[in-house]
Write a protein that holds these residues in place. Structure first.
Motif, PDB file in Angstrom:
ATOM      1  N   VAL A 139      39.965 -26.429   1.237  1.00  0.00           N
ATOM      2  CA  VAL A 139      39.400 -27.247   0.172  1.00  0.00           C
ATOM      3  C   VAL A 139      38.456 -28.202   0.877  1.00  0.00           C
ATOM      4  CG1 VAL A 139      39.870 -28.883  -1.689  1.00  0.00           C
ATOM      5  CG2 VAL A 139      41.534 -27.078  -1.163  1.00  0.00           C
ATOM      6  N   PHE A 140      37.201 -28.219   0.455  1.00  0.00           N
ATOM      7  CA  PHE A 140      36.148 -28.977   1.137  1.00  0.00           C
ATOM      8  C   PHE A 140      35.672 -30.114   0.250  1.00  0.00           C
ATOM      9  CE2 PHE A 140      31.482 -28.969   2.525  1.00  0.00           C
ATOM     10  CZ  PHE A 140      31.724 -29.738   3.659  1.00  0.00           C
ATOM     11  N   PHE A 141      35.560 -31.308   0.834  1.00  0.00           N
ATOM     12  CA  PHE A 141      35.089 -32.495   0.133  1.00  0.00           C
ATOM     13  C   PHE A 141      33.792 -32.945   0.796  1.00  0.00           C
ATOM     14  CE2 PHE A 141      39.638 -32.271  -0.147  1.00  0.00           C
ATOM     15  CZ  PHE A 141      39.925 -32.612  -1.465  1.00  0.00           C
ATOM     16  N   LYS A 156      37.066 -23.847  -2.186  1.00  0.00           N
ATOM     17  CA  LYS A 156      36.997 -24.817  -3.282  1.00  0.00           C
ATOM     18  C   LYS A 156      36.279 -26.049  -2.753  1.00  0.00           C
ATOM     19  CE  LYS A 156      38.151 -26.314  -7.389  1.00  0.00           C
ATOM     20  NZ  LYS A 156      37.487 -25.795  -8.552  1.00  0.00           N
ATOM     21  N   THR A 157      35.350 -26.591  -3.528  1.00  0.00           N
ATOM     22  CA  THR A 157      34.583 -27.757  -3.109  1.00  0.00           C
ATOM     23  C   THR A 157      34.677 -28.840  -4.172  1.00  0.00           C
ATOM     24  OG1 THR A 157      33.007 -26.376  -1.905  1.00  0.00           O
ATOM     25  CG2 THR A 157      32.291 -28.596  -2.451  1.00  0.00           C
ATOM     26  N   TYR A 158      34.835 -30.066  -3.704  1.00  0.00           N
ATOM     27  CA  TYR A 158      34.804 -31.235  -4.581  1.00  0.00           C
ATOM     28  C   TYR A 158      33.701 -32.165  -4.094  1.00  0.00           C
ATOM     29  CZ  TYR A 158      39.166 -29.762  -6.675  1.00  0.00           C
ATOM     30  OH  TYR A 158      40.121 -29.049  -7.346  1.00  0.00           O
ATOM     31  N   ILE A 159      32.996 -32.757  -5.037  1.00  0.00           N
ATOM     32  CA  ILE A 159      31.872 -33.627  -4.725  1.00  0.00           C
ATOM     33  C   ILE A 159      32.301 -35.084  -4.887  1.00  0.00           C
ATOM     34  CG2 ILE A 159      29.473 -34.186  -5.295  1.00  0.00           C
ATOM     35  CD1 ILE A 159      30.010 -31.278  -4.227  1.00  0.00           C
ATOM     36  N   SER A 160      32.010 -35.868  -3.863  1.00  0.00           N
ATOM     37  CA  SER A 160      32.369 -37.285  -3.818  1.00  0.00           C
ATOM     38  C   SER A 160      31.629 -38.097  -4.868  1.00  0.00           C
ATOM     39  CB  SER A 160      32.043 -37.829  -2.424  1.00  0.00           C
ATOM     40  OG  SER A 160      32.031 -39.225  -2.409  1.00  0.00           O
ATOM     41  N   LEU A 176      30.301 -27.068  -9.780  1.00  0.00           N
ATOM     42  CA  LEU A 176      31.181 -27.607  -8.743  1.00  0.00           C
ATOM     43  C   LEU A 176      31.948 -28.777  -9.343  1.00  0.00           C
ATOM     44  CD1 LEU A 176      28.725 -27.664  -5.698  1.00  0.00           C
ATOM     45  CD2 LEU A 176      30.543 -26.015  -6.146  1.00  0.00           C
ATOM     46  N   ASP A 177      33.157 -28.965  -8.892  1.00  0.00           N
ATOM     47  CA  ASP A 177      33.986 -30.031  -9.441  1.00  0.00           C
ATOM     48  C   ASP A 177      33.682 -31.370  -8.781  1.00  0.00           C
ATOM     49  OD1 ASP A 177      35.348 -28.390 -11.215  1.00  0.00           O
ATOM     50  OD2 ASP A 177      36.865 -27.845  -9.740  1.00  0.00           O
ATOM     51  N   LEU A 178      33.663 -32.394  -9.595  1.00  0.00           N
ATOM     52  CA  LEU A 178      33.537 -33.749  -9.081  1.00  0.00           C
ATOM     53  C   LEU A 178      34.928 -34.232  -8.682  1.00  0.00           C
ATOM     54  CD1 LEU A 178      30.982 -35.199 -11.648  1.00  0.00           C
ATOM     55  CD2 LEU A 178      30.552 -34.150  -9.423  1.00  0.00           C
ATOM     56  N   ILE A 179      34.981 -35.217  -7.844  1.00  0.00           N
ATOM     57  CA  ILE A 179      36.227 -35.641  -7.230  1.00  0.00           C
ATOM     58  C   ILE A 179      37.287 -36.086  -8.237  1.00  0.00           C
ATOM     59  CG2 ILE A 179      35.532 -38.029  -6.796  1.00  0.00           C
ATOM     60  CD1 ILE A 179      37.579 -35.722  -4.500  1.00  0.00           C
ATOM     61  N   HIS A 180      36.889 -36.648  -9.345  1.00  0.00           N
ATOM     62  CA  HIS A 180      37.886 -37.123 -10.310  1.00  0.00           C
ATOM     63  C   HIS A 180      38.663 -35.969 -10.961  1.00  0.00           C
ATOM     64  CE1 HIS A 180      34.407 -36.428 -12.929  1.00  0.00           C
ATOM     65  NE2 HIS A 180      35.281 -36.257 -13.894  1.00  0.00           N
TER      66      HIS A 180
END
Length: 186
Positions: A139-141, A156-160, A176-180
């Motif tokens: 899982v990558f942030f 899987k990637t989450y954007i800060s 892409l999913d945002l961090i929240h």
């Protein structure tokens, strides 16, 4: 078991170490640092790494850095991963020396592998992609389009929340999913 991989600048913290280094050198009156803008046309980042190695006291710089930054949502997730004893990697373009010192001084309770840039090897988006490919479940942030190649290979990637407008637009258009939206069950 999943490995949680975090970028550092702009993801765990709200600032870039490059901008912090500039303000630190100005505050300390290290004017020789700024000659790069007049003498060097390319490879500012290699110059920064070289300058850090030769002239900067890492302990003093990370103390300065800590006073100038704030943590975001990704940091809270990092803390939760640490409490649950998940495997954590910090994968950053920033100086490995500084980031190791930062964790040693400010976050000694966090158990993680730190992969950062040195004068011999810069950890750019291509390098990050190679490293992520070698991790079975990840899982990558991140916060930046410079990590696009890494984003494309991450499972899987989450954007800060500290991402710039261009990154947020890219995230929206590529779903892409945002961090929240992060959840350990995903």
């Amino acid at each position: 078991m999943k490995e949680y991989v975090f970028d550092f600048c702009g993801t765990l913290i709200n600032r870039q170490t490059h901008s912090l280094l500039k303000s630190y050198c100005l505050r300390k009156l290290y004017f020789n640092y700024f000659k790069k803008y007049f003498l060097i046309k390319k490879e500012f980042f290699k110059y920064d790494l070289n300058y850090i190695e030769k002239y900067i006291d890492p302990n003093d710089f990370v103390s300065y850095m800590r006073r100038k930054i704030r943590y975001g949502q990704c940091y809270k997730i990092l803390e939760q991963c640490n409490q649950k004893q998940y495997k954590i990697t910090i994968l950053t373009r920033a100086s490995k020396l500084l980031i190791k010192q930062y964790f040693t001084k400010n976050l000694p309770h966090i158990r993680c592998n730190i992969i950062g840039s040195t004068e011999k090897k810069i950890i750019d988006g291509c390098e990050k992609a190679k490293i992520l490919k070698s991790i079975d479940k990840n899982v990558f942030f991140t916060d930046h389009l410079n990590d696009l190649k890494a984003i494309n290979v991450a499972q899987k990637t989450y954007i800060s929340e500290f991402a710039n407008k261009n990154m947020l637009e890219y995230a929206r258009s590529n779903r892409l999913d945002l961090i929240h939206l992060f959840n350990f069950d995903n």
